[in-house]
Design a protein around this motif. Sequence first.
Motif, PDB file in Angstrom:
ATOM      1  N   GLY A 156       0.768  -1.232   0.000  1.00 34.18           N
ATOM      2  CA  GLY A 156       0.000   0.000   0.000  1.00 34.18           C
ATOM      3  C   GLY A 156       0.805   1.290   0.000  1.00 34.18           C
ATOM      4  O   GLY A 156       0.235   2.368   0.103  1.00 34.18           O
ATOM      5  N   ASN A 166       2.965   9.276   2.622  1.00 33.07           N
ATOM      6  CA  ASN A 166       2.163   8.054   2.672  1.00 33.07           C
ATOM      7  C   ASN A 166       1.324   8.016   3.946  1.00 33.07           C
ATOM      8  O   ASN A 166       0.170   7.596   3.914  1.00 33.07           O
ATOM      9  CB  ASN A 166       3.065   6.809   2.603  1.00 33.07           C
ATOM     10  CG  ASN A 166       3.297   6.347   1.195  1.00 33.07           C
ATOM     11  OD1 ASN A 166       2.371   5.943   0.507  1.00 33.07           O
ATOM     12  ND2 ASN A 166       4.537   6.418   0.746  1.00 33.07           N
ATOM     13  N   ARG A 169      -1.518  10.453   3.513  1.00 31.65           N
ATOM     14  CA  ARG A 169      -2.486   9.902   2.568  1.00 31.65           C
ATOM     15  C   ARG A 169      -3.354   8.840   3.227  1.00 31.65           C
ATOM     16  O   ARG A 169      -4.541   8.723   2.945  1.00 31.65           O
ATOM     17  CB  ARG A 169      -1.745   9.303   1.373  1.00 31.65           C
ATOM     18  CG  ARG A 169      -2.655   8.826   0.260  1.00 31.65           C
ATOM     19  CD  ARG A 169      -1.844   8.221  -0.832  1.00 31.65           C
ATOM     20  NE  ARG A 169      -1.279   6.968  -0.323  1.00 31.65           N
ATOM     21  CZ  ARG A 169      -1.106   5.880  -1.045  1.00 31.65           C
ATOM     22  NH1 ARG A 169      -1.407   5.890  -2.313  1.00 31.65           N
ATOM     23  NH2 ARG A 169      -0.609   4.788  -0.529  1.00 31.65           N
ATOM     24  N   GLN A 170      -2.756   8.047   4.126  1.00 28.17           N
ATOM     25  CA  GLN A 170      -3.509   7.001   4.812  1.00 28.17           C
ATOM     26  C   GLN A 170      -4.269   7.534   6.021  1.00 28.17           C
ATOM     27  O   GLN A 170      -4.965   6.790   6.692  1.00 28.17           O
ATOM     28  CB  GLN A 170      -2.558   5.877   5.244  1.00 28.17           C
ATOM     29  CG  GLN A 170      -1.942   5.136   4.078  1.00 28.17           C
ATOM     30  CD  GLN A 170      -0.900   4.118   4.523  1.00 28.17           C
ATOM     31  OE1 GLN A 170      -0.681   3.905   5.710  1.00 28.17           O
ATOM     32  NE2 GLN A 170      -0.251   3.492   3.569  1.00 28.17           N
TER      33      GLN A 170
END
Length: 187
Positions: A156, A166, A169-170
């Motif tokens: 992911g 990241n 974004r998560q």
Amino acid sequence: MYPKPEEDAPATGIPMSASGGAGGPMGGSTYYQAPAGSTAAFAMQGAQAQAAWSTGLCDCFDDCGNCCVTCLCPCITFGQVAEIIDRGSSSCGSSGALYALIMLLTGCHCVYSCFYRAKMRAQYGLQERPCADCCIHWCCEPCALCQEYRELKKRGFDMNLGWHANMERQGRTPATMPPLMHPGMTR
């Protein structure tokens, strides 16, 4: 050198004295010895608990773009992988530059990158396959870097964003940031 185990000794590993009761290492006591294959069986149970890699070592052509980048400039792929594995404590640029410096000065860059493969395996519970980490990086460094890149991508991560982007974004805060502290009680 060691006395043979008694026939009626329990399988618990508790020392048994000559009279059959529990005793210490002194005074003629004997110990239960496990069968020779029991440690191998225990090691096999630990190996079965580890997950397999999502792609094979030689599946480099599943992602041709990364394969080309890694063959031409492996420090870029290594930097991207190292930033994710280090959870943002080192940047892609600094890890890649250190990799390139080690490669130019010593030629033993594979030793440096194999430590990151071992760290990645420990974080995600991956098997040490098809052989030892250092052997994989020594024999086929580009394939090992591509496999690590693909594994993180399948988990992911957008490898072009880096660790912090990241996490944003998560919707999670990066693990490297300390938690927010509220002021204590005041009068």
